[in-house]
Design a protein around this motif. Structure first.
Motif, PDB file in Angstrom:
ATOM      1  N   MET A   1     -15.635   2.343 -25.439  1.00 11.82           N
ATOM      2  CA  MET A   1     -15.856   3.753 -26.091  1.00 11.82           C
ATOM      3  C   MET A   1     -17.741   3.182 -25.778  1.00 11.82           C
ATOM      4  N   ARG A   2     -17.678   4.643 -26.530  1.00 14.01           N
ATOM      5  CA  ARG A   2     -19.274   4.912 -26.296  1.00 14.01           C
ATOM      6  C   ARG A   2     -19.598   4.554 -27.490  1.00 14.01           C
ATOM      7  N   ILE A   3     -20.850   4.155 -28.191  1.00  8.88           N
ATOM      8  CA  ILE A   3     -22.237   4.549 -28.729  1.00  8.88           C
ATOM      9  C   ILE A   3     -22.911   4.582 -29.696  1.00  8.88           C
ATOM     10  N   PRO A   4     -24.309   5.366 -30.018  1.00  2.07           N
ATOM     11  CA  PRO A   4     -24.850   6.655 -29.572  1.00  2.07           C
ATOM     12  C   PRO A   4     -26.090   4.803 -29.896  1.00  2.07           C
ATOM     13  N   GLN A 105     -13.779  -4.692 -29.427  1.00  2.40           N
ATOM     14  CA  GLN A 105     -14.221  -5.752 -30.677  1.00  2.40           C
ATOM     15  C   GLN A 105     -15.699  -5.614 -30.609  1.00  2.40           C
ATOM     16  N   LEU A 106     -16.597  -5.311 -30.314  1.00  2.00           N
ATOM     17  CA  LEU A 106     -17.957  -5.257 -30.537  1.00  2.00           C
ATOM     18  C   LEU A 106     -18.338  -4.021 -32.106  1.00  2.00           C
ATOM     19  N   LEU A 107     -17.868  -3.172 -32.153  1.00  2.00           N
ATOM     20  CA  LEU A 107     -17.436  -2.209 -32.753  1.00  2.00           C
ATOM     21  C   LEU A 107     -18.067  -2.652 -34.240  1.00  2.00           C
ATOM     22  N   PRO A 108     -17.951  -3.409 -35.290  1.00  2.00           N
ATOM     23  CA  PRO A 108     -18.395  -4.270 -35.707  1.00  2.00           C
ATOM     24  C   PRO A 108     -19.883  -4.710 -35.781  1.00  2.00           C
ATOM     25  N   ILE A 113     -26.199  -2.739 -36.267  1.00  2.00           N
ATOM     26  CA  ILE A 113     -27.191  -2.350 -35.448  1.00  2.00           C
ATOM     27  C   ILE A 113     -27.476  -1.432 -36.543  1.00  2.00           C
ATOM     28  N   LEU A 114     -27.292  -0.518 -36.447  1.00  2.00           N
ATOM     29  CA  LEU A 114     -26.892   1.054 -36.864  1.00  2.00           C
ATOM     30  C   LEU A 114     -27.594   0.956 -38.152  1.00  2.00           C
ATOM     31  N   LEU A 115     -27.125   0.257 -39.233  1.00  2.00           N
ATOM     32  CA  LEU A 115     -27.082   0.242 -40.316  1.00  2.00           C
ATOM     33  C   LEU A 115     -28.614  -0.801 -40.342  1.00  2.00           C
ATOM     34  N   GLN A 126     -19.621   7.221 -39.450  1.00  2.00           N
ATOM     35  CA  GLN A 126     -18.693   6.504 -38.715  1.00  2.00           C
ATOM     36  C   GLN A 126     -17.582   5.756 -38.793  1.00  2.00           C
ATOM     37  N   GLY A 127     -18.183   5.495 -39.650  1.00  2.00           N
ATOM     38  CA  GLY A 127     -17.145   3.304 -40.623  1.00  2.00           C
ATOM     39  C   GLY A 127     -16.162   4.558 -40.995  1.00  2.00           C
ATOM     40  N   ARG A 128     -16.098   5.313 -42.510  1.00  2.00           N
ATOM     41  CA  ARG A 128     -14.980   5.840 -43.031  1.00  2.00           C
ATOM     42  C   ARG A 128     -13.750   5.988 -42.513  1.00  2.00           C
TER      43      ARG A 128
END
Length: 730
Positions: A1-4, A105-108, A113-115, A126-128
């Motif tokens: 998946m891609r993350i911003p 598995q790297l999503l958390p 990092i975004l936090l 994105q978290g909810r």
């Protein structure tokens, strides 16, 4: 998946960063560990992303290739570069955001990092859904790929922790931006998420602590809303009541967890009062007087006098005078008693109260404006009118722009009727809401400075002994009885006598028909414009707090000395300001833009309808209440409704039953929409609850709580709106 995210943001550097800057940032990011509640897996995922960003950017060849991709991305359409980044509506954000591809598995670690980058809304957005996905999978028995629900070391707990922290930090940002209700919503969402998952009690307590500290801000923001925002303003008053309950009163010393000490809280109450109506303050502070609270009692007296004078309801003034009688057993409230006596037409009692007062400056003013008169009543009338207009009215939202005069008050036929029928001898014992104990010296110390602090021109001198106070009380009781017996002249004669007391002859005397003569100029010199009242100096709440604290330490004599010193200082300074965290509020300023605090115009038909029906509902509660006080019915009802409800009140008193009423009102429609019309038809929704008592015992069968749609017929009589008849709408 891609993350911003992009590698430069992960390291916190611009695209022009040097190799040395990359190395230093990488080292700093690795050393700056997140909160200890995170699992080892989340921390490892975060480190892996930071290492990956450094590995690419520290390699010159890979960095050149990545920069080409990064710079070319700005030319793409937003939809081509969207990974997890979405707007609240679910559509692609209308901005370009570089993305990177990661393993699930790297999503958390990515959200963490975004936090850290301050992207709180993006983390929540994105978290909810990810948390909901975990919950759905667990309920469906498909959670094999994830840790068990509620496992503090699992992926779900890391997601919950990150989203909850995002809510906390977002709430604090909104707090700093003065968006207090939005801040409360964010904090409550984070707290509720943690409670739902039963995770991280320490973080939950941290969020709850912020919610407690936020309560004063929220209360001010909500009660400052326009009056038609009834639900929101009731929420603000509910927050205030909760704080008062936690503190055990307006002058209480218990901790409400807001971070406000006694000094701060009293000045917070003072600022908040300007956004409350007379009715709201009367209800609030009469309840405070029940604790008992000397400060609450004094503020209730202000509300009763203000409402009684402005609305021409001498019954309320009489209640205020009775409450002052209790305070006078220990403190000098004789000026306030003198004003009440004037409004009740008790000229002898007013003169005696002045004789007992020790307030130097007000007495000097009164004497100066009574020169050439046989007594001090001319100056007292002038003082009373100015005191009410300048020191009392500005602290009530519905009276701040109102100009009221003794002439208009005594010209009102309902006032004359009440004074005519007032008992010849008033009781001198406590008669409001049960007998209260005032033996606590701390309460006496608190009340001693409330006159100056709560908007009064007179400060309480301390040091009266119990014996002298008792003697004063006894003499007052005897004098009151004598004055009432001497009150043989008619209310109209007494009203005319007081109306003629103005030293400049500007208070219009009453004609034989009970109305004001028009040959005399109005009392323009005795009143001030709203803008003048707005610029008044703030009451000296610092002095009040100091006296309260000294009273709590039991240092009565020392408190007297300090009060005298601070009385002198109060003439030069406008009182201390709230400084620093957690509540930065100045008495002379509002925390909100004045443009947000607009109140409905006086000629607004909805305001006319609401005030008229509110007056009727309050009159009904008084007439059928424990005291069966029918004095307000004449000012609220026209015939034929008036006679019918007078008869019902008499029947209730004869049969020894009464009710305790509470209500709320919402105006649905008014026709015609013309404030100059002689009649109005109003549809309103009334929420009313009543607890009935027969022979002093509760009658559960008769009690009720209903929400009804009512139609009211209002009529204008002598420039006063009255309810003529009403019925329920099917």
């Amino acid at each position: 998946m891609r993350i911003p995210l992009d590698y430069y943001r992960i390291l916190g550097l611009p695209i022009q960063a040097t190799a040395e800057q990359l190395k230093q940032s990488h080292r700093d990011r690795i050393l700056q560990l997140p909160r200890r509640e995170y699992s080892d897996e989340a921390i490892a995922a975060r480190k892996q992303l930071i290492d990956e960003a450094y590995a690419v950017l520290s390699n010159p060849e890979q960095r050149v290739e990545y920069d080409k991709y990064f710079l070319a991305g700005s030319q793409r359409q937003p939809s081509e570069s969207v990974g997890l980044l979405q707007s609240d509506s679910g559509k692609a954000a209308d901005v370009y955001a570089p993305t990177i591809k990661i393993e699930p598995q790297l999503l958390p670690g990515a959200l963490l990092i975004l936090l850290e980058l301050g992207e709180y809304e993006l983390v929540i957005r994105q978290g909810r859904p990810l948390i909901s996905s975990h919950q759905s999978s667990a309920k469906a028995g498909l959670a094999a790929a994830h840790q068990p629900l509620g496992d503090p070391n699992g992926e779900l707990s890391d997601l919950v922790l990150t989203v909850a922290i995002a809510y906390l930090e977002l709430g604090r940002e909104q707090w700093q931006q003065h968006q207090y209700e939005n801040a409360a919503e964010s904090l409550e969402a984070g707290r509720d998420l943690l409670m739902q998952e039963n995770l991280f009690p320490q973080l939950r307590a941290e969020i709850q602590a912020d919610l407690y500290k936020l309560r004063p801000y929220r209360a001010l923001e909500l009660v400052a809303l326009p009056l038609e925002k009834k639900l929101e303003r009731r929420q603000g008053i509910a927050l205030l009541k909760a704080m008062l309950q936690d503190r055990r009163g307006v002058d209480g010393v218990e901790d409400d967890l807001s971070g406000l000490d006694v000094d701060d809280f009293l000045r917070f109450i003072q600022q908040l009062r300007g956004y409350l109506t007379t009715t709201e303050q009367q209800e609030l502070f009469e309840a405070e007087a029940q604790r008992p609270s000397a400060v609450g009692t004094y503020l209730a007296v202000y509300a009763l006098i203000a409402r009684g004078f402005a609305n021409h309801q001498p019954a309320l003034v009489r209640r205020a005078k009775q409450m002052l009688q209790h305070l006078s057993e220990r403190q000098d409230v004789h000026l306030e008693q003198a004003v009440c006596a004037v409004l009740l037409g008790q000229t002898e009692a007013a003169s005696r109260a002045l004789d007992l007062s020790q307030e130097y400056e007000p007495l000097a003013f009164i004497r100066r404006h009574s020169q050439g008169a046989p007594d001090l009543l001319p100056g007292l009338c002038l003082y009373a009118e100015r005191w009410l207009q300048q020191e009392v009215f500005p602290f009530f939202r519905d009276l701040d722009q109102v100009t009221a005069t003794l002439k208009d008050y005594f010209a009102d036929r309902s006032v004359q009727s009440y004074l005519e029928n007032m008992p010849l001898q008033e009781e001198t014992a406590a008669v409001w809401s049960g007998r209260q104990s005032w033996s606590d010296p701390n309460l006496a110390a608190a009340s001693a400075s409330t006159a100056a602090s709560a908007g009064g021109a007179a400060a309480f001198p301390l040091g009266l002994s119990r014996s002298s106070a008792t003697a004063t009380h006894s003499s007052n009781a005897a004098a009151t009885a004598t004055d009432e017996r001497a009150y043989g002249e008619s209310a109209r004669d007494m009203a005319e006598r007081i109306a003629q007391m103005s030293p400049d002859g500007q208070l219009q005397p009453l004609g034989t028909n009970g109305t004001a003569q028009t040959s005399v100029s109005p009392t323009s010199s005795l009143t001030t414009t709203p803008s003048t009242r707005r610029s008044r100096r703030s009451p000296h709440w610092g002095r009040l707090t100091l006296v309260v604290l000294l009273g709590l330490l039991g240092i009565g004599i020392l408190g007297f000395l300090f009060a005298q010193v601070l009385s002198w200082l109060g003439g030069a300074f406008s009182g201390p300001r709230l400084q620093g965290e957690p509540l930065s509020i100045e008495l002379g300023e509002s925390v909100l833009d004045p443009a947000e605090l607009e109140v409905a115009a006086a000629d607004d038909v909805r305001s006319i309808a609401e005030q008229t029906i509110e007056r009727w509902l309050s009159a009904k509660a008084a007439a059928l209440g424990p005291d069966h006080d029918t004095s307000q019915l004449e000012a609220a009802l026209a015939e034929p409704a008036r006679d019918r409800w007078l008869e019902q009140a008499r029947t209730a008193e004869q049969q020894d039953w009464y009710g305790e009423y509470t209500h709320s009102l919402e105006i649905l429609s008014v026709a015609p929409e013309d404030p100059s019309a002689g009649r109005l038809t109003v549809q309103a929704q009334v929420n009313e609850a009543a607890r009935f008592f027969q022979y002093g015992e509760p009658d559960q069968d008769a009690s009720y709580s209903d929400t009804l749609t009512m139609e009211y017929q209002l009529t204008r009589q002598d420039d006063r709106w009255l309810v003529q008849q009403f019925s329920q709408v099917n």
